[in-house]
Design a protein around this motif. Structure first.
Motif, short mmCIF file in Angstrom:
data_model
loop_
_atom_site.label_atom_id
_atom_site.label_comp_id
_atom_site.label_asym_id
_atom_site.label_seq_id
_atom_site.Cartn_x
_atom_site.Cartn_y
_atom_site.Cartn_z
N LYS A 161 0.83 -1.21 0.00
CA LYS A 161 0.00 0.00 0.00
C LYS A 161 0.87 1.26 0.00
CE LYS A 161 -3.64 2.54 2.33
NZ LYS A 161 -4.10 3.11 1.08
N LEU A 162 1.85 1.30 0.89
CA LEU A 162 2.62 2.52 1.08
C LEU A 162 3.80 2.68 0.12
CD1 LEU A 162 2.65 2.63 4.97
CD2 LEU A 162 1.08 3.79 3.39
N TRP A 163 4.44 1.59 -0.24
CA TRP A 163 5.68 1.72 -1.00
C TRP A 163 5.52 1.28 -2.46
CZ3 TRP A 163 10.02 -2.03 -1.87
CH2 TRP A 163 11.14 -1.39 -2.38
N ARG A 203 1.92 2.91 -3.68
CA ARG A 203 1.85 4.27 -3.15
C ARG A 203 0.42 4.79 -3.12
NH1 ARG A 203 7.50 6.46 -5.74
NH2 ARG A 203 8.76 5.09 -4.46
N SER A 204 -0.43 3.95 -2.62
CA SER A 204 -1.85 4.28 -2.58
C SER A 204 -2.12 5.30 -1.48
CB SER A 204 -2.67 3.01 -2.31
OG SER A 204 -4.02 3.36 -2.12
N ARG A 205 -2.82 6.32 -1.84
CA ARG A 205 -3.24 7.35 -0.89
C ARG A 205 -4.76 7.36 -0.77
NH1 ARG A 205 1.36 6.59 0.21
NH2 ARG A 205 3.06 7.96 -0.30
N SER A 206 -5.35 6.27 -1.20
CA SER A 206 -6.81 6.16 -1.20
C SER A 206 -7.35 6.33 0.22
CB SER A 206 -7.23 4.79 -1.74
OG SER A 206 -8.61 4.61 -1.56
N ARG A 207 -8.42 7.09 0.32
CA ARG A 207 -9.10 7.23 1.61
C ARG A 207 -9.91 5.98 1.91
NH1 ARG A 207 -10.28 13.25 2.96
NH2 ARG A 207 -8.67 14.22 1.69
N TRP A 210 -8.87 2.99 2.37
CA TRP A 210 -7.89 1.99 2.76
C TRP A 210 -8.57 0.72 3.26
CZ3 TRP A 210 -8.02 0.00 7.56
CH2 TRP A 210 -8.67 0.75 8.53
N GLU A 265 -9.35 -1.36 0.28
CA GLU A 265 -8.12 -1.99 -0.20
C GLU A 265 -7.71 -3.13 0.73
OE1 GLU A 265 -5.77 1.52 -2.56
OE2 GLU A 265 -5.49 1.37 -0.41
N SER A 298 -6.01 2.21 -7.04
CA SER A 298 -4.96 3.21 -6.89
C SER A 298 -4.61 3.83 -8.22
CB SER A 298 -3.71 2.57 -6.30
OG SER A 298 -3.99 2.00 -5.05
#
Length: 135
Positions: A64-66, A69-73, A75, A78, A133
């Protein structure tokens, strides 16, 4: 226009390489956890499940983070998709693991199951879990 496609290809290549690096990390974590649990005489199926659970949690966070690189609200969506797919892939690898135990020593059966899981999990994550994403 051609420059734009080169940038997209390059970004996708790096995303794939990051996914592979996370896969190596998760594979090592899963395998070491399995070996330790078996050393502590945890039953084989419980050790298999718990080792995959440790890898799945690490994988979700890193992917998710790396990787994506999802910045979805969303989460939570996901996470539900990710863990649902991870569970499905785990069940399929568990079947392969149990079959391989009939033919191979335990450690080799675990590695074979891990190969099945890794292939299925990559396909699932790329096509389903993180499709929301922006790419």
């Amino acid at each position: 226009m051609q420059q734009k496609w080169k940038a997209l290809d390059s970004a996708e290549m790096w995303r794939f390489l990051r996914f592979g690096a996370v896969g190596v990390l998760n594979t090592c974590l899963t395998f070491v956890t399995f070996i330790l649990l078996r050393h502590w005489q945890v039953p084989v199926d419980v050790a298999n499940f718990l080792s995959y659970l440790a890898g799945m949690v690490c994988s979700f966070i890193c992917n998710k983070l790396w990787v994506f690189r999802s910045r979805s609200r969303r989460w939570w969506l996901e996470a539900a998709l990710f863990f649902g797919g991870a569970g499905l892939c785990w069940l399929l690898q568990w079947g392969a693991f149990r079959l391989l135990l009939l033919l191979l020593p335990e450690v080799w059966a675990q590695l074979g199951g891990m190969a099945v899981y890794t292939l299925l999990n990559y396909i699932y994550n790329r096509c389903v879990a993180f499709r929301l994403s922006p790419r």
